[in-house]
Enzyme design. Structure first.
Site, PDB file in Angstrom:
ATOM      1  N   VAL A  58       1.355  -1.190   0.045  1.00 13.78           N
ATOM      2  CA  VAL A  58      -0.238   0.049   0.291  1.00 13.78           C
ATOM      3  C   VAL A  58       1.122   1.221  -0.135  1.00 13.78           C
ATOM      4  CG1 VAL A  58      -1.919   1.396   1.558  1.00 13.78           C
ATOM      5  CG2 VAL A  58      -1.719  -1.439   0.738  1.00 13.78           C
ATOM      6  N   GLY A 103       4.021   4.679   3.097  1.00 13.68           N
ATOM      7  CA  GLY A 103       3.792   3.403   2.726  1.00 13.68           C
ATOM      8  C   GLY A 103       3.713   2.368   3.660  1.00 13.68           C
ATOM      9  N   LYS A 104       3.750   0.784   2.844  1.00 24.95           N
ATOM     10  CA  LYS A 104       3.127  -0.653   3.984  1.00 24.95           C
ATOM     11  C   LYS A 104       3.062  -1.880   2.616  1.00 24.95           C
ATOM     12  CE  LYS A 104       4.031  -1.160   8.734  1.00 24.95           C
ATOM     13  NZ  LYS A 104       5.415   0.041   9.593  1.00 24.95           N
ATOM     14  N   SER A 105       3.739  -2.902   3.404  1.00 24.76           N
ATOM     15  CA  SER A 105       3.467  -4.296   3.267  1.00 24.76           C
ATOM     16  C   SER A 105       2.770  -4.619   4.361  1.00 24.76           C
ATOM     17  CB  SER A 105       4.983  -4.363   2.188  1.00 24.76           C
ATOM     18  OG  SER A 105       5.096  -4.204   1.244  1.00 24.76           O
ATOM     19  N   ASP A 144       9.209  -5.358   9.747  1.00 29.20           N
ATOM     20  CA  ASP A 144       8.107  -4.642  10.196  1.00 29.20           C
ATOM     21  C   ASP A 144       8.094  -6.091  11.083  1.00 29.20           C
ATOM     22  OD1 ASP A 144       6.145  -2.806  11.529  1.00 29.20           O
ATOM     23  OD2 ASP A 144       5.115  -3.821  10.805  1.00 29.20           O
TER      24      ASP A 144
END
Ligand code: NAD
Length: 416
Positions: A58, A103-105, A144
């Site tokens: 995202v 952003g992030k996954s 993360d």
């Protein structure tokens, strides 16, 4: 409250503070996401079977620069969680002053149930499938919860291998092993930043760092480093917890012995230098500083009135619910908000990014000193903004962060 609802409440509280400064369309844009990608991975695990695994990438916003944010691997991670975390990354980067967007996954899998070999297969599968969304100028992931340095090494290898190159040109991933271009002190940066912010808060409240007491929830990467750093600075760590249990000792825990116990048993539970206590009771035990460094929604409307700490240093993302925030504010508990308190990690990621882009090498001492200066500078800025505007530190942080992103949008000229 879901992480997404929580992120939107934080944003919605901020917009009125900026009304009149920016066109409404800027806020409308920032309340939604630039891109949400859902991927279906099909790794062939060591049991000889193809497994189907869902993953998300995202981007909330890339106005300030390439999207930045870690890869969370958890069995219950959702697209909404990843979206919320991506939005929070936009604010964190903007507040700490690095030219990154948010952003992030997420990879929907339980890392504790995967063998080392299967985890590597899964990470490489993610790298292959997400490759077209990952680039130094597009989205730069990092570890993360559920992923670590070793995984980032495999990511870098998978990407450079797919390009037929010995290494990648530019920084595709941060949080890599130092031997592969990672930054000395990156792993410790979040916890160290939490410690710097905690000391600044103690000083602001006229309390001495030496001898002050702290309780740390979540003795993992962030919480473990924060605890050791606070102890090094003269504080007394009187309680720590992990997902299996908690230990307390009003005279102070010996962290060297505790680390030995954790290494042997995998948990802080059963440590003979402390007394076992229920994890939720630990949050309410007497101390000067409480460091929630585990997960979201830990300080809620149910327990906020019983928290005895005078300072809460948010190591985790979103550990305090908006309802708890109200109660803590009424009780004059000083909350160092997550987007400031735990921003040391993304600041160090930026140093890793510049190091790799410029093919430079930084020492751990340089990283430590630049991190300390940046954390102090932004802490002071947030406090001045809070005082001038009669705002809570969380609202002041959000005001500064969202304002920076809005200013960048206007400067780019996206709007008529
Ligand atoms: P980690 O997996 O290394 O450590 C998490 C620790 O919390 C573990 O010890 C786990 O046992 C414990 N834990 C989990 N649930 C718990 C519970 N209910 N009660 C008590 N302990 C519990 O993860 P981490 O990297 O240290 O991240 C912790 C938090 O900090 C997360 O919210 C993460 O998003 C946030 N954060 C991490 C970084 C970073 O650089 N690692 C940066 C910014 C924010």
């Amino acid at each position: 409250m879901s992480m997404l609802a929580h992120a939107l409440v934080n944003f919605d509280r901020t917009v009125p503070l900026l009304k009149g400064e920016f066109d409404e369309a800027v806020f409308t844009r920032l309340r939604c996401w630039k891109e949400k990608i859902e991927l279906r991975l099909s790794p062939l695990f060591s049991d000889g079977r193809v497994h189907v695994v869902t993953a998300y990438v995202v981007q909330h916003c890339n106005t300030l620069g390439p999207a930045k944010g870690g890869i969370r691997m958890a069995p219950n991670v959702t697209l909404d969680d990843v979206s919320a975390l991506a939005m929070e990354m936009s604010w964190k980067c903007a507040l700490i002053g690095v030219p990154f967007g948010g952003g992030k996954s997420g990879i929907v899998a339980d890392p504790t149930k995967l063998s080392a070999q299967d985890k590597e297969i899964l990470i490489r599968s993610f790298a292959r499938n997400a490759h077209r969304h990952i680039h130094p100028l597009v989205y730069v992931p990092a570890p993360d919860m559920g992923t670590n340095e070793k995984d980032m090494g495999h990511m870098k290898d998978a990407i450079s291998y797919s390009q037929g190159l010995a290494t990648t040109q530019g920084c595709y991933i941060t949080g890599k092993p130092v031997i592969l271009g990672g930054l000395p002190g990156r792993r410790e940066a979040t916890g160290r930043g939490v410690a710097v912010a905690t000391c600044e808060a103690l000083k602001l409240l006229g309390k001495k760092v030496k001898g002050a007491t702290a309780i740390v929830q979540g003795y993992g990467n962030v919480g473990g480093v924060a605890a050791r750093e606070l102890a090094r600075l003269g504080m007394k760590i009187v309680g720590v917890s992990d997902m299996y249990g908690a230990t307390i000792n009003a005279k102070g825990l010996n962290l060297v012995k505790l680390d030995g116990h954790v290494q042997k048993t995998g948990s802080v539970k059963g440590f003979d230098g402390g007394k076992d206590i229920d994890g939720s009771a630990l949050l309410e035990a007497p101390c000067d500083v409480l460091v929630p460094a585990a997960t979201a929604n830990q300080i809620t409307g149910k327990n906020a009135a019983r928290i005895q700490a005078k300072i809460i240093a948010e190591g985790a993302n979103g550990p305090t619910t908006p309802e708890a925030d109200e109660i803590l504010a009424r009780r004059n508990v000083f909350v160092i908000p997550d987007i400031l308190c735990n921003a040391g990690g993304v600041y160090a990621s930026y140093l890793e990014y510049t190091q790799e882009t410029q093919q430079e090498q930084m020492t751990e001492e340089e990283v430590r000193s630049r991190l300390e200066n940046r954390m102090k500078e932004k802490f002071q800025l947030v406090m001045k903004t809070a005082t001038d505007g009669k705002l809570r530190p969380r609202d002041a942080s959000m005001y500064l962060a969202v304002r920076n992103v809005c200013m960048a949008m206007v400067a780019r000229g996206f709007l008529p």
